[in-house]
Scaffold this motif. Structure first.
Motif, PDB file in Angstrom:
ATOM      1  N   GLY A  63      42.061  44.731  33.143  1.00 19.11           N
ATOM      2  CA  GLY A  63      41.890  43.364  33.608  1.00 19.11           C
ATOM      3  C   GLY A  63      41.604  42.435  32.449  1.00 19.11           C
ATOM      4  N   ASP A 103      49.697  38.125  40.471  1.00 17.27           N
ATOM      5  CA  ASP A 103      48.774  38.743  39.511  1.00 17.27           C
ATOM      6  C   ASP A 103      48.687  37.887  38.247  1.00 17.27           C
ATOM      7  N   CYS A 128      38.699  39.690  35.903  1.00 20.93           N
ATOM      8  CA  CYS A 128      39.724  39.747  36.939  1.00 20.93           C
ATOM      9  C   CYS A 128      40.551  41.026  36.770  1.00 20.93           C
ATOM     10  N   PRO A 162      43.687  42.499  38.641  1.00 16.43           N
ATOM     11  CA  PRO A 162      44.666  42.182  39.677  1.00 16.43           C
ATOM     12  C   PRO A 162      45.238  43.442  40.341  1.00 16.43           C
ATOM     13  N   HIS A 221      47.793  44.085  44.083  1.00 13.75           N
ATOM     14  CA  HIS A 221      47.681  44.207  45.545  1.00 13.75           C
ATOM     15  C   HIS A 221      48.928  44.854  46.167  1.00 13.75           C
ATOM     16  N   THR A 271      42.635  41.281  48.075  1.00 17.17           N
ATOM     17  CA  THR A 271      42.397  42.568  47.423  1.00 17.17           C
ATOM     18  C   THR A 271      41.812  42.378  46.023  1.00 17.17           C
ATOM     19  N   TYR A 272      42.085  41.220  45.433  1.00 16.27           N
ATOM     20  CA  TYR A 272      41.373  40.847  44.209  1.00 16.27           C
ATOM     21  C   TYR A 272      41.038  39.370  44.274  1.00 16.27           C
ATOM     22  N   ASN A 273      39.987  38.994  43.544  1.00 19.67           N
ATOM     23  CA  ASN A 273      39.530  37.598  43.447  1.00 19.67           C
ATOM     24  C   ASN A 273      38.999  37.047  44.767  1.00 19.67           C
ATOM     25  N   THR A 298      36.251  40.830  44.633  1.00 14.31           N
ATOM     26  CA  THR A 298      37.079  42.030  44.734  1.00 14.31           C
ATOM     27  C   THR A 298      37.883  42.242  43.453  1.00 14.31           C
ATOM     28  N   LEU A 299      38.081  43.520  43.150  1.00 15.28           N
ATOM     29  CA  LEU A 299      38.842  43.952  41.979  1.00 15.28           C
ATOM     30  C   LEU A 299      39.989  44.815  42.480  1.00 15.28           C
ATOM     31  N   GLY A 300      41.198  44.548  41.978  1.00 14.22           N
ATOM     32  CA  GLY A 300      42.401  45.098  42.597  1.00 14.22           C
ATOM     33  C   GLY A 300      42.881  46.424  42.069  1.00 14.22           C
ATOM     34  N   SER A 334      43.654  49.912  38.718  1.00 13.70           N
ATOM     35  CA  SER A 334      42.442  50.721  38.592  1.00 13.70           C
ATOM     36  C   SER A 334      42.713  52.118  39.135  1.00 13.70           C
TER      37      SER A 334
END
Length: 350
Positions: free
Chosen positions: A7, A43, A58, A60, A62, A114-116, A126-128, A131
């Motif tokens: 990220g 993203d 961040c 990203p 999803h 799913t993120y941000n 949230t962190l996408g 990962s």
């Protein structure tokens, strides 16, 4: 639980390896070991704060596909080892009218991305999917029945697939309908595949003569080069529905002119600058509509995944290692990908 992720700490910084925390599964949670994550233009916009409001760090991603590695005590729909997906949503209020109708993307109290998205989990947002692992409420986890060797190419269905499927279904694309897909990119190539599989007479619009054969190969019955005025004029007043996937500002009148009476032009791309104001007389005199659509709810996303599995549909992808993400972003901005990058999440361990 600490896992590896990729990220950015600021809009002007490259993406880099970082450690993040994932919550242990609660009673209704599913823990997923992520195998692949698609790379969406959203993203890039979010990481670089081009839409504003990005919370850092961040992470990203999803368009997530992986395998269940643990479930909460009250989870009955999923078990360890299942192949599953997570798309653009990981929560919604669950009690407004839209949520009650299975349209969580229009949650009247705001869905959690799913993120941000704001969350009680550390670090507060949230962190996408860039990962190794993610923990998600079972209500927002999707079953995937494609073959194991197709899973990387399934990942973009979780955003690009549902973003095109939802409007095609809502406006009843199918046999006897003439449907146009504007733009042959990450979204548009899925629109062509899905409209064709639904049985519609599918026409692809591209600005590039060089993409004509590509569009035919994807399943288009016809291809129109939109810069060719004669080709455009030959189709005036003949379309039931046109799905416009282009996110750049452009003249919408060129497409409303192609609609039949009661036809609809649906936009799924948000331009950086507003489109020129359309000629409303063209809409008024033929009861035409310009509409919009946003991703899809969980039920229709599951319907799309099942349809794609049954019909052998996946995205056209180029696999990358996560360390190449900044280069992939640069190439994506130049439309230099056919048609979606997908991260091999095993590379996070490198």
């Amino acid at each position: 639980m600490t896992v590896k992720a990729y990220g950015a700490y600021a809009a002007d910084k490259p993406l880099e390896s970082l450690d993040i925390e994932r919550r242990a599964p609660g009673p209704h949670d599913v823990q997923i070991d992520i195998a692949y994550c698609g790379v969406c233009h959203s993203d890039l916009h979010t990481v670089r704060s081009e839409w504003g409001g990005t919370i850092y760090p961040c992470v990203p991603g999803h368009e997530i596909v992986g395998h269940v590695s643990a479930v909460g005590e009250h989870v009955t729909n999923f078990k360890v080892g299942d192949t599953v997906g997570v798309g653009c949503l990981v929560d919604s209020c669950q009690h407004c009218a839209s949520c009650a109708e299975g349209l969580e993307q229009f949650c009247e109290n705001g869905f959690t991305g799913t993120y941000n998205g704001v969350t009680p989990d550390a670090p507060g947002h949230t962190l996408g999917g860039y990962s190794q692992r993610i923990t998600v409420s079972d209500k927002f986890v999707l079953k995937i029945t494609h073959a194991e060797e197709q899973l990387a190419a399934v990942a973009p269905l979780l955003c690009a697939g549902i973003t095109t499927w939802s409007p095609l279904r809502h406006w009843n694309a199918g046999p006897g309908k003439k449907v146009g897909i504007v733009g042959i990119g990450g979204l548009g190539h899925m629109g062509v595949k899905l409209a064709h599989a639904l049985g519609a007479h599918t026409v692809a619009f591209t600005t590039s003569e060089g993409k004509r054969q590509d569009a035919l190969d994807l399943g288009a019955d016809e291809v129109i080069v939109s810069r060719n005025a004669d080709e455009m004029a030959a189709h005036a007043g003949t379309f039931d529905f046109i799905l416009n996937t282009v996110a750049a500002s452009h003249d919408l009148d060129a497409y409303t002119a192609l609609l039949k009476r009661d036809g609809t032009l649906c936009l799924v791309g948000v331009p950086e600058h507003p489109h020129p104001s359309p000629d409303v007389s063209a809409l008024i005199f033929k009861r035409k509509a310009i509409a919009g659509s946003l991703i899809g709810g969980i039920a229709e996303t599951q319907e799309m995944l099942d349809f794609c599995a049954a019909n052998g549909i996946v995205s056209e992808i180029e696999m990358i290692q996560v360390q190449a993400i900044d280069e992939a972003y640069d190439r994506m901005q130049r439309s230099d990908v056919k048609y979606r990058f997908v991260i091999d999440n095993a590379s996070l361990a490198a």
